[in-house]
Write a protein that holds these residues in place. Structure first.
Motif, PDB file in Angstrom:
ATOM      1  N   GLY A 140      31.236  56.722  37.031  1.00  0.00           N
ATOM      2  CA  GLY A 140      29.801  56.506  36.993  1.00  0.00           C
ATOM      3  C   GLY A 140      29.346  56.309  35.563  1.00  0.00           C
ATOM      4  N   ASP A 141      28.119  55.838  35.401  1.00  0.00           N
ATOM      5  CA  ASP A 141      27.634  55.460  34.065  1.00  0.00           C
ATOM      6  C   ASP A 141      27.668  56.609  33.064  1.00  0.00           C
ATOM      7  N   ASP A 142      27.199  57.788  33.455  1.00  0.00           N
ATOM      8  CA  ASP A 142      27.137  58.918  32.517  1.00  0.00           C
ATOM      9  C   ASP A 142      28.531  59.350  32.072  1.00  0.00           C
ATOM     10  N   VAL A 143      29.443  59.454  33.025  1.00  0.00           N
ATOM     11  CA  VAL A 143      30.812  59.869  32.678  1.00  0.00           C
ATOM     12  C   VAL A 143      31.479  58.794  31.834  1.00  0.00           C
ATOM     13  N   LEU A 144      31.239  57.542  32.161  1.00  0.00           N
ATOM     14  CA  LEU A 144      31.822  56.451  31.375  1.00  0.00           C
ATOM     15  C   LEU A 144      31.340  56.508  29.930  1.00  0.00           C
ATOM     16  N   ASP A 145      30.048  56.754  29.731  1.00  0.00           N
ATOM     17  CA  ASP A 145      29.513  56.844  28.367  1.00  0.00           C
ATOM     18  C   ASP A 145      30.210  57.956  27.584  1.00  0.00           C
ATOM     19  N   GLY A 146      30.400  59.093  28.218  1.00  0.00           N
ATOM     20  CA  GLY A 146      31.066  60.212  27.541  1.00  0.00           C
ATOM     21  C   GLY A 146      32.506  59.901  27.204  1.00  0.00           C
ATOM     22  N   PHE A 147      33.208  59.294  28.131  1.00  0.00           N
ATOM     23  CA  PHE A 147      34.607  58.943  27.888  1.00  0.00           C
ATOM     24  C   PHE A 147      34.724  57.923  26.756  1.00  0.00           C
ATOM     25  N   MET A 148      33.844  56.921  26.757  1.00  0.00           N
ATOM     26  CA  MET A 148      33.940  55.872  25.739  1.00  0.00           C
ATOM     27  C   MET A 148      33.577  56.411  24.355  1.00  0.00           C
ATOM     28  N   ARG A 149      32.633  57.345  24.295  1.00  0.00           N
ATOM     29  CA  ARG A 149      32.331  57.964  22.995  1.00  0.00           C
ATOM     30  C   ARG A 149      33.544  58.697  22.453  1.00  0.00           C
ATOM     31  N   ALA A 150      34.223  59.433  23.321  1.00  0.00           N
ATOM     32  CA  ALA A 150      35.417  60.167  22.888  1.00  0.00           C
ATOM     33  C   ALA A 150      36.508  59.198  22.429  1.00  0.00           C
ATOM     34  N   ASP A 152      36.056  56.122  21.240  1.00  0.00           N
ATOM     35  CA  ASP A 152      35.629  55.512  19.969  1.00  0.00           C
ATOM     36  C   ASP A 152      35.832  56.467  18.797  1.00  0.00           C
ATOM     37  N   GLU A 153      35.542  57.750  19.018  1.00  0.00           N
ATOM     38  CA  GLU A 153      35.686  58.740  17.940  1.00  0.00           C
ATOM     39  C   GLU A 153      37.145  58.896  17.524  1.00  0.00           C
TER      40      GLU A 153
END
Length: 241
Positions: A140-150, A152-153
């Motif tokens: 889902g969008d929220d989980v995807l955003d969190g995964f992609m931030r991790a 990218d970091e």
């Protein structure tokens, strides 16, 4: 001269027929090892193709495979049979799963868990590999955003994780809920992982490549009850350790 020509012509024709019959006997014989005809609409074998481009890991819909609303309502006996190994009938979980089965008669807890295990393995691997395309299909969008931030970091730090899923020891349904025409099912996974993070030089900065860790994750999957799309998406995660 004409008779000689006719005789030679006849001999060549006979010889050609004999050769054709013998070739057909060899080349036309099936040995059982032939490759099947190519069918562009057939899904590749999962073991050979992994998760091919455009493919989504579908959590099974249940016994009928039909979208919600197209099946006759299940009997109480059928519901009790589906719940038998996963929840007692009068428990809060049993009641919530019963409610889910009644609005989506194709839902089966056992088959759902089989699909959830596959999704867990694919998502863990895709996160370690930074595979955004696969994650977009499963999160889902929220989980995807969190995964992609991790992702990218860690890429910004020049780090590369390596994760090996040794196995999933347990997968249990903890909760089920219907809200705003969405079905939510929460699963507790207990798995064994080998996880290590290396820097740009290949040195270990976190984890141990020789140690198997037991990891407990609590994941919630969701899908629209009225949707004809059979796929569930991961919409919430929680690490229990």
């Amino acid at each position: 001269m004409s008779e000689v020509f006719d005789i030679y012509t006849l001999l060549f024709l006979v010889l050609a027929v004999v050769i054709f019959i013998r070739l057909r006997g060899v080349l036309g014989r099936r040995t059982g090892n032939e490759r099947p005809p190519y069918d562009p609409y057939t899904r590749p074998d999962a073991k050979q193709a992994g998760t091919p481009e455009g493919t989504v890991v579908a959590l099974p819909r249940g016994r009928t495979g039909k979208p919600a609303g197209e099946n006759a309502g299940p009997t109480q006996e059928d519901i009790d049979e589906r719940l038998e190994r996963y929840a007692t009938k009068d428990s809060p979980l049993g009641k919530s799963l019963t409610a889910l089965i009644k609005v989506d008669p194709s839902f089966d807890p056992g088959q759902f868990l089989d699909g959830a295990k596959v999704a867990y393995e694919v998502i863990v691997g895709a996160f370690a590999d930074g595979d955004e395309k696969t994650l977009k299909q499963l999160l889902g969008d929220d989980v995807l955003d969190g995964f992609m931030r991790a992702i990218d970091e860690r890429e910004g730090r020049g780090e590369q994780p390596q994760t090996t899923l040794v196995g999933i020891d347990k997968a249990d349904i903890l909760e089920a809920e219907i809200k705003d025409k969405q079905a939510f099912v929460t699963v507790k996974f207990v798995s064994e992982l080998i996880s290590v993070t290396r820097d740009g030089e290949g040195d270990v900065v976190d984890g141990d490549p020789t140690k198997v860790r037991e990891v407990t994750d609590i994941w919630t999957f969701a899908r629209g009850i009225d949707s004809r799309n059979p796929n569930w998406k991961l919409v919430a995660t929680e690490a229990a350790n």
